[in-house]
Design a protein around this motif. Structure first.
Motif, PDB file in Angstrom:
ATOM      1  N   LEU A  10       0.834  -1.210   0.000  1.00 17.42           N
ATOM      2  CA  LEU A  10       0.000   0.000   0.000  1.00 17.42           C
ATOM      3  C   LEU A  10       0.867   1.258   0.000  1.00 17.42           C
ATOM      4  N   LYS A  11       1.964   1.211   0.769  1.00 15.96           N
ATOM      5  CA  LYS A  11       2.865   2.363   0.813  1.00 15.96           C
ATOM      6  C   LYS A  11       3.520   2.606  -0.544  1.00 15.96           C
ATOM      7  N   GLN A  12       3.701   1.498  -1.299  1.00 10.74           N
ATOM      8  CA  GLN A  12       4.293   1.626  -2.635  1.00 10.74           C
ATOM      9  C   GLN A  12       3.264   2.118  -3.659  1.00 10.74           C
ATOM     10  N   GLY A  13       2.024   2.278  -3.197  1.00 12.34           N
ATOM     11  CA  GLY A  13       0.971   2.735  -4.102  1.00 12.34           C
ATOM     12  C   GLY A  13       0.382   1.610  -4.935  1.00 12.34           C
ATOM     13  N   GLU A  14       0.501   0.380  -4.458  1.00 10.43           N
ATOM     14  CA  GLU A  14      -0.069  -0.761  -5.182  1.00 10.43           C
ATOM     15  C   GLU A  14      -1.129  -1.450  -4.336  1.00 10.43           C
ATOM     16  N   VAL A  15      -2.136  -1.988  -5.031  1.00  9.58           N
ATOM     17  CA  VAL A  15      -3.161  -2.764  -4.326  1.00  9.58           C
ATOM     18  C   VAL A  15      -2.563  -4.130  -4.008  1.00  9.58           C
ATOM     19  N   LEU A 164       1.777  -2.451 -20.830  1.00  9.24           N
ATOM     20  CA  LEU A 164       0.645  -1.533 -20.619  1.00  9.24           C
ATOM     21  C   LEU A 164       0.133  -1.631 -19.174  1.00  9.24           C
ATOM     22  N   CYS A 165      -0.051  -2.867 -18.711  1.00  7.38           N
ATOM     23  CA  CYS A 165      -0.526  -3.068 -17.329  1.00  7.38           C
ATOM     24  C   CYS A 165       0.416  -2.367 -16.356  1.00  7.38           C
ATOM     25  N   ARG A 166       1.703  -2.562 -16.572  1.00 11.52           N
ATOM     26  CA  ARG A 166       2.697  -2.009 -15.635  1.00 11.52           C
ATOM     27  C   ARG A 166       2.623  -0.470 -15.610  1.00 11.52           C
ATOM     28  N   ILE A 167       2.531   0.132 -16.805  1.00 12.81           N
ATOM     29  CA  ILE A 167       2.500   1.601 -16.879  1.00 12.81           C
ATOM     30  C   ILE A 167       1.255   2.139 -16.172  1.00 12.81           C
ATOM     31  N   VAL A 168       0.107   1.534 -16.483  1.00 10.13           N
ATOM     32  CA  VAL A 168      -1.158   2.058 -15.935  1.00 10.13           C
ATOM     33  C   VAL A 168      -1.215   1.863 -14.416  1.00 10.13           C
ATOM     34  N   VAL A 169      -0.763   0.706 -13.958  1.00 12.25           N
ATOM     35  CA  VAL A 169      -0.746   0.462 -12.501  1.00 12.25           C
ATOM     36  C   VAL A 169       0.093   1.522 -11.803  1.00 12.25           C
ATOM     37  N   LYS A 170       1.248   1.825 -12.377  1.00 14.56           N
ATOM     38  CA  LYS A 170       2.152   2.802 -11.757  1.00 14.56           C
ATOM     39  C   LYS A 170       1.509   4.198 -11.732  1.00 14.56           C
ATOM     40  N   GLU A 171       0.855   4.548 -12.829  1.00 12.73           N
ATOM     41  CA  GLU A 171       0.262   5.891 -12.927  1.00 12.73           C
ATOM     42  C   GLU A 171      -0.975   6.050 -12.043  1.00 12.73           C
ATOM     43  N   TYR A 223       0.845 -15.827 -19.706  1.00 16.82           N
ATOM     44  CA  TYR A 223       0.456 -14.445 -20.034  1.00 16.82           C
ATOM     45  C   TYR A 223      -0.274 -13.785 -18.855  1.00 16.82           C
ATOM     46  N   VAL A 224      -1.247 -14.486 -18.281  1.00 20.01           N
ATOM     47  CA  VAL A 224      -1.983 -13.872 -17.159  1.00 20.01           C
ATOM     48  C   VAL A 224      -1.100 -13.761 -15.920  1.00 20.01           C
ATOM     49  N   GLN A 225      -0.207 -14.726 -15.743  1.00 21.25           N
ATOM     50  CA  GLN A 225       0.697 -14.625 -14.587  1.00 21.25           C
ATOM     51  C   GLN A 225       1.587 -13.392 -14.719  1.00 21.25           C
ATOM     52  N   ALA A 226       2.012 -13.126 -15.956  1.00 22.15           N
ATOM     53  CA  ALA A 226       2.830 -11.926 -16.183  1.00 22.15           C
ATOM     54  C   ALA A 226       2.011 -10.664 -15.907  1.00 22.15           C
ATOM     55  N   GLN A 227       0.739 -10.678 -16.286  1.00 26.36           N
ATOM     56  CA  GLN A 227      -0.139  -9.543 -15.961  1.00 26.36           C
ATOM     57  C   GLN A 227      -0.245  -9.378 -14.446  1.00 26.36           C
ATOM     58  N   CYS A 228      -0.428 -10.494 -13.760  1.00 22.56           N
ATOM     59  CA  CYS A 228      -0.566 -10.448 -12.291  1.00 22.56           C
ATOM     60  C   CYS A 228       0.677  -9.811 -11.662  1.00 22.56           C
ATOM     61  N   ASP A 229       1.834 -10.116 -12.205  1.00 22.15           N
ATOM     62  CA  ASP A 229       3.088  -9.622 -11.622  1.00 22.15           C
ATOM     63  C   ASP A 229       3.284  -8.118 -11.809  1.00 22.15           C
ATOM     64  N   THR A 230       2.449  -7.489 -12.639  1.00 22.14           N
ATOM     65  CA  THR A 230       2.589  -6.040 -12.827  1.00 22.14           C
ATOM     66  C   THR A 230       1.922  -5.241 -11.707  1.00 22.14           C
ATOM     67  N   GLY A 231       1.141  -5.927 -10.886  1.00 17.83           N
ATOM     68  CA  GLY A 231       0.459  -5.214  -9.795  1.00 17.83           C
ATOM     69  C   GLY A 231      -1.018  -4.954 -10.046  1.00 17.83           C
ATOM     70  N   VAL A 232      -1.560  -5.436 -11.184  1.00 17.87           N
ATOM     71  CA  VAL A 232      -3.013  -5.292 -11.363  1.00 17.87           C
ATOM     72  C   VAL A 232      -3.708  -6.146 -10.294  1.00 17.87           C
ATOM     73  N   PRO A 233      -4.792  -5.636  -9.696  1.00 14.87           N
ATOM     74  CA  PRO A 233      -5.450  -6.436  -8.655  1.00 14.87           C
ATOM     75  C   PRO A 233      -6.425  -7.477  -9.196  1.00 14.87           C
ATOM     76  N   ALA A 234      -6.724  -7.399 -10.494  1.00 14.99           N
ATOM     77  CA  ALA A 234      -7.722  -8.320 -11.057  1.00 14.99           C
ATOM     78  C   ALA A 234      -7.404  -8.588 -12.530  1.00 14.99           C
ATOM     79  N   VAL A 235      -7.821  -9.755 -12.999  1.00 17.62           N
ATOM     80  CA  VAL A 235      -7.715 -10.075 -14.427  1.00 17.62           C
ATOM     81  C   VAL A 235      -9.056 -10.653 -14.871  1.00 17.62           C
ATOM     82  N   ALA A 236      -9.536 -10.184 -16.016  1.00 21.34           N
ATOM     83  CA  ALA A 236     -10.806 -10.699 -16.552  1.00 21.34           C
ATOM     84  C   ALA A 236     -10.534 -11.703 -17.660  1.00 21.34           C
ATOM     85  N   ILE A 237     -11.295 -12.783 -17.645  1.00 21.84           N
ATOM     86  CA  ILE A 237     -11.214 -13.805 -18.697  1.00 21.84           C
ATOM     87  C   ILE A 237     -12.457 -13.664 -19.567  1.00 21.84           C
TER      88      ILE A 237
END
Lengths: 384, 229
Positions: A10-15, A164-171, A223-237
């Motif tokens: 949370l301190k890092q600004g990530e969910v 893209l996931c990584r950039i948006v999560v950070k912003e 692919y989804v595991q890589a998305q998860c590692d970017t810090g997104v809190p959810a992935v839709a299938i």
């Protein structure tokens, strides 16, 4: 995850990965937010998390599911929106800041995964990319055997999506919930074979299709595991063909259901929320819940076993959170007042008790003005 | 097997999800002295049962697609059935329909189903395919003097272009009825865009086509006089 690690995130600004937090803690937090929401405005993050824990937040959370539509704010072309993560991120962020909303779903064109399997894709200037069906990768049934695995992080489009996931999560940080996205294996195959031929193959050559789904699912899991590692809190299938627009229920359960389940487990193993997006008619809520155990279903039409949305809420409202389902035609032709009226009706039926996020049934139509996207946000603020 | 059983077998083969069964049924038909109309009627009964079964949730889209393939296999068989193919060439009274997916979209599954259903309902269907530029539609309308233009899209991005095409058709071919279908449409949008009819799915399309035609032509009487089912 230990409480110290959660706070660190949370301190890092990530969910933090919510699946690693005990249910009792999440329920307590949601209950506290729900109570506080009676007196104060919640943040988008609090609002969504309260809703998906089936508690009533300060108001209904909302998303306009701006995909290609967000380009309008930034003036980015369709091809750039699909191919260049920096520009795609700019479009999503500009769209979210302009229109608003509590949830950003990173939904791009559905040909993304197929492109990396080798399907030739057309990238028109004025519309969403699509496969070149004059040159399908799977020309006959024997070609299913030729689908081969690869590293999605080294493939052009999937690696850009992860970036893209990584950039948006950070912003965005903790200001909203960001959701990754993946098209299910049958969807990917439909982009390489054509839906019509694929459907017939599912009946006539199911073993061939299943074998191809197995290979594709292996890639999609990485692919989804890589998305998860970017810090997104959810992935839709996206399991579009679990509907009457696709396969009969039993056939879907035999062919794609188990693979969709594997993808879901890979997301859950990372501690993330699993969403399902399905804009088909008469979709199979029961089957999709059984195989994927999602926390959230984004839908455009009522499921096959519900006559109206009150029945939907009654039957499934405690099992999953619902996201939807303002109709695409209304967004295209309706006035903002008409859209807001429809939103109010949906809120009245689906929001009581939590477990509901207002949104369109599918991606906001990319080429129409954003006025009706704003109307949905206003409706949530006014009636939610 | 008597002659009635063979035709019933052909009809049933359309619903079998088995292309080999249809091929066998057609071979059986070939060995007997059937009229082309008898064979076509058996195929049409089969595809109509599939359509009704789809309406009643007994059949799925893959079932319907395989039934259409079987029906088309039978129709192609009839093209090499000399007395019948010659007679068909004389049947110029049928309504002509030009159908296709608008430019900018490649989703043609729904359009293909609708085209087959219209064909089985007695229309002469000119299937243009998918991602068709407006000028190609206009050329086809000119050459066929079509009674109906059926336009489809599953995406919202081609809508402006479709509206432009409809405006041009209205101006150049005012006697052509226009029906639209696909995911972005509902009745309201279909009318706003200038269409005469909106077909929500393949079940509704024969009735909606007749209704749209009756608006454009001299009314129901003209529809009935061309022997549509």
């Amino acid at each position: 995850m230990k409480i110290v690690d959660t706070i660190k995130k949370l301190k890092q600004g990530e969910v933090p990965p919510l699946g690693t937090i005990p249910d009792s803690v999440l329920d307590f937090a949601a209950g506290a937010s729900s109570l506080r929401g009676r007196f104060q405005s919640l943040t988008s993050l609090e609002r969504v998390l309260t809703a998906v824990r089936h508690k009533e937040p300060d108001r209904v959370p909302v998303t306009a599911i701006l995909g290609g539509g967000a380009r309008q704010v930034s003036g980015i072309s369709f091809p750039d929106h699909s191919l260049n993560a920096d520009k795609t991120a700019q479009a999503f962020l500009d769209g979210w800041r302009f229109v608003g909303g509590d949830l950003v779903i990173l939904m791009l064109d559905l040909s993304l995964e197929a492109a990396d399997f080798g399907q030739k894709i057309e990238y028109p200037d004025n519309s969403t990319p699509y496969p070149d069906y004059d040159h399908p990768l799977i020309k006959d049934v024997d070609d299913y055997d030729r689908i081969s695995s690869f590293d999605p992080l080294k493939s052009p489009r999937m690696s850009e999506f992860v970036r893209l996931c990584r950039i948006v999560v950070k912003e965005v940080g903790l200001k909203s919930i960001i959701t990754g996205f993946v098209f299910g294996p049958l969807g990917v195959l439909s982009m390489m074979r054509g839906a019509e031929r694929l459907f017939k193959d599912c009946v006539l050559y199911p073993k061939k299709v299943i074998k191809a789904c197995e290979v594709i699912t292996g890639v999609l899991i990485e692919y989804v595991q890589a998305q998860c590692d970017t810090g997104v809190p959810a992935v839709a299938i996206d399991t579009l063909f679990a509907s009457k627009n696709g396969l009969p229920k039993k056939l879907w359960e035999e062919i794609e259901g188990p693979f969709a389940g594997e993808i879901s487990r890979a997301i859950k193993d990372k501690g993330l929320i699993v969403g399902v997006h399905n804009c088909g008619h008469d979709l199979y809520f029961d089957s999709q819940i059984r195989f994927m155990e999602p926390e959230l279903i984004s839908f455009a039409h009522l499921p096959d076993d519900c006559k109206n949305r009150k029945e939907l809420k009654q039957k499934y409202g405690e099992q999953v959170s619902l996201l939807g389902y303002v109709a695409t035609p209304l967004l295209v032709h309706g006035t903002p007042t008409e859209v807001m009226d429809e939103c109010r009706r949906q809120i009245d039926d689906l929001a009581p008790g939590g477990g509901y996020i207002l949104g369109p049934g599918c991606e906001y139509p990319p080429n129409i003005p954003l006025t009706n996207a704003i109307a949905m946000i206003k409706a949530a603020e006014k009636y939610g | 097997m008597n002659m009635t059983d063979i035709l019933a077998g052909l009809e049933q083969s359309v619903l079998s999800n088995n292309p080999e069964e249809t091929a066998r049924a057609l071979q059986a038909v070939k060995s007997k002295e059937y009229s082309g109309d008898d064979i076509l009627n058996a195929l049409t009964r089969g595809i109509e049962k599939a359509r009704q079964g789809f309406k009643q949730d007994k059949y799925s889209i893959p079932d319907l697609l395989l039934a259409i393939d079987a029906y088309r296999m039978g129709v192609n068989f009839l093209k090499n059935y000399p007395p019948f193919s010659d007679a068909q060439k004389e049947k110029k009274s049928r309504f002509q329909i030009v159908i296709g997916v608008a430019e900018g979209d490649v989703h043609d599954l729904g359009k293909n189903i609708v085209a087959a259903v219209l064909e089985a309902s007695g229309y002469c269907v000119h299937d243009m395919g998918r991602n068709i530029p407006n000028e190609v539609f206009l050329e086809k309308l000119e050459s066929t003097k079509a009674d109906v233009l059926a336009l489809s899209t599953m995406m919202s991005t081609p809508l402006d272009n479709m509206a432009e095409l409809i405006r041009m058709v209205r101006k150049m071919f005012p006697q052509t009825a226009i029906i639209v279908g696909g995911a972005p449409f509902d009745v309201t949008l279909a009318h706003q865009i200038g269409a005469d009819g909106y077909a929500e799915n393949a079940i509704a399309v024969p009735e909606e086509t007749k209704r749209a035609l009756s608006c454009i032509t001299a009314g129901e009487q003209a529809v009935a006089s061309k022997g549509l089912t």
